[in-house]
Every structure is written in C-alpha cells, then in structure tokens.
Design an enzyme around this catalytic site. Structure first.
Site, PDB file in Angstrom:
ATOM      1  N   ARG A 174       6.902   0.484  13.774  1.00 38.94           N
ATOM      2  CA  ARG A 174       7.473  -0.013  12.514  1.00 38.94           C
ATOM      3  C   ARG A 174       8.660  -0.958  12.738  1.00 38.94           C
ATOM      4  NH1 ARG A 174       5.205   3.070   8.295  1.00 38.94           N
ATOM      5  NH2 ARG A 174       4.614   5.158   8.960  1.00 38.94           N
ATOM      6  N   ASP A 231       1.400 -15.472   6.607  1.00 36.19           N
ATOM      7  CA  ASP A 231       1.027 -16.871   6.402  1.00 36.19           C
ATOM      8  C   ASP A 231       1.126 -17.279   4.937  1.00 36.19           C
ATOM      9  OD1 ASP A 231       0.606 -17.103   9.122  1.00 36.19           O
ATOM     10  OD2 ASP A 231      -1.583 -17.115   8.989  1.00 36.19           O
ATOM     11  N   LEU A 289      12.240   0.620   1.747  1.00 34.47           N
ATOM     12  CA  LEU A 289      13.003   1.780   1.304  1.00 34.47           C
ATOM     13  C   LEU A 289      13.666   2.489   2.476  1.00 34.47           C
ATOM     14  CD1 LEU A 289      10.291   3.018  -1.186  1.00 34.47           C
ATOM     15  CD2 LEU A 289      12.530   2.119  -1.824  1.00 34.47           C
ATOM     16  N   PRO A 347       0.798  -1.222   0.000  1.00 33.65           N
ATOM     17  CA  PRO A 347       0.000   0.000   0.000  1.00 33.65           C
ATOM     18  C   PRO A 347       0.836   1.280   0.000  1.00 33.65           C
ATOM     19  CG  PRO A 347      -0.094  -1.061   2.148  1.00 33.65           C
ATOM     20  CD  PRO A 347       0.600  -2.009   1.219  1.00 33.65           C
ATOM     21  N   ASN A 348       0.322   2.234  -0.727  1.00 31.49           N
ATOM     22  CA  ASN A 348       0.874   3.588  -0.852  1.00 31.49           C
ATOM     23  C   ASN A 348       2.146   3.668  -1.682  1.00 31.49           C
ATOM     24  OD1 ASN A 348      -1.168   4.915   0.715  1.00 31.49           O
ATOM     25  ND2 ASN A 348      -0.223   4.004   2.514  1.00 31.49           N
ATOM     26  N   ASN A 407       7.761  -5.767  -0.838  1.00 32.32           N
ATOM     27  CA  ASN A 407       7.733  -4.629   0.066  1.00 32.32           C
ATOM     28  C   ASN A 407       6.275  -4.517   0.473  1.00 32.32           C
ATOM     29  OD1 ASN A 407       7.603  -2.211   1.395  1.00 32.32           O
ATOM     30  ND2 ASN A 407       8.911  -1.109  -0.041  1.00 32.32           N
ATOM     31  N   TYR A 427      11.027   8.323   1.725  1.00 33.84           N
ATOM     32  CA  TYR A 427      10.964   7.257   0.721  1.00 33.84           C
ATOM     33  C   TYR A 427      11.693   7.591  -0.578  1.00 33.84           C
ATOM     34  CZ  TYR A 427       7.426   5.647   3.963  1.00 33.84           C
ATOM     35  OH  TYR A 427       6.786   5.242   5.099  1.00 33.84           O
ATOM     36  N   ALA A 440       3.130  -0.910   4.922  1.00 34.56           N
ATOM     37  CA  ALA A 440       2.501  -0.919   6.246  1.00 34.56           C
ATOM     38  C   ALA A 440       1.997  -2.297   6.653  1.00 34.56           C
ATOM     39  CB  ALA A 440       1.362   0.096   6.282  1.00 34.56           C
TER      40      ALA A 440
END
Length: 157
Positions: A118, A94, A108, A17-18, A81, A30, A84
């Site tokens: 994090r 899993d 990154l 995401p993002n 990657n 980033y 989040a």
C-alpha cells in the site's frame, strides 16, 4: 456563508472500491463514518464554500476511468479516493494525468504506515496533492484546498 450559484465552481468526488462499506468494513482502520455521511458533509461544506459538488462511488475500475474522462471540461477540480486501485491501476493514473484541473488524492488511513504493497501510490505522481491518514476529515481538507485553487482570486484592497 457563500452560497453556490449556477456559475459556481464544480467539484467531482470519486470514491473507489469498497468505500460503499465505510462504517462497517474494518472500522478500526477506516473509521465508523459512512460514505453517505461523508458525502452529506462534503455537500454542505461545498455549499458554504460556494462550490457545486457531485459524488460518485464505484467498485469497478472502468466506471471510475469513465467518470474521470467525462470530468474534463465539466468540473473545476476533483477529489479522488481510488482505494485499492491507487496501488494497481495505471488506467486510473492515465485518466487523471489528462485532466487540466487540480486533483487531490485522499486516503482515510495512512497508506505509508500500512502493508508494504500500500505504500506505492500509482496516482500520486499525477495529482496536485495527497492527504492521507486523517480519516473522513481528509475529504473536508481536500475540498477546502480545492476551493482555494478554483475560486476566482479575491482582490485585497
């Protein structure tokens, strides 16, 4: 330069995401490299290394799980990657755990130098290796590492 053949090892790169906003979202963390630039560089590097590369990005956890599950038996290695979802998704963990191929986790930024939430990677325990904090170059290092793992060994004479 090695060119990929129809039988060349296949690598899947999954972006979470993002990451579709790379280059725009928090460039001080980033970087300014876009996702399209990362994917273009990886595709070119993959060709040089004799690999076939596919990329996928999603902001949706289930779509990422689906792609990981579909990778089994199709791809020889995976770079992920999970962004989040790295810190929250047992489902992605899993799915990665069931793969029999090498998996490299990439971030990154250095997740260990950021906010405490994090620091924990739920996926780290089931991947082959982890590259953090090297920006877009981390993806290229992951691809080079996978190339060494998935290409047939060259006999030295």
């Amino acid at each position: 330069m090695i060119q990929p053949s129809p039988s060349s090892p296949r690598i899947l790169v999954i972006h979470g995401p993002n990451l579709n906003l790379l280059g725009q979202r928090e460039p001080e963390i980033y970087g300014r490299t876009t996702l399209a630039e990362i994917n273009g560089h990886l595709t070119a590097l993959g060709a040089q290394l004799g690999l076939t590369l596919d990329t996928f990005q999603s902001n949706h956890e289930g779509a990422i799980v689906d792609h990981i599950q579909q990778a089994a038996g199709v791809y020889d290695g995976l770079i992920i990657n999970a962004a989040a979802f790295t810190h929250t998704s047992i489902a992605i963990r899993d799915a990665l755990a069931m793969l029999k191929t090498p998996v490299i986790e990439v971030h990154l930024s250095n997740i260990h130098r950021r906010e405490p939430f994090r620091h924990m990677s739920l996926t780290a325990g089931v991947v082959t290796g982890q590259i953090v904090g090297l920006g877009a170059a981390g993806y290229a290092l992951a691809l080079r590492g996978l190339a060494e793992m998935v290409r047939p060994a060259v006999t030295m004479v």
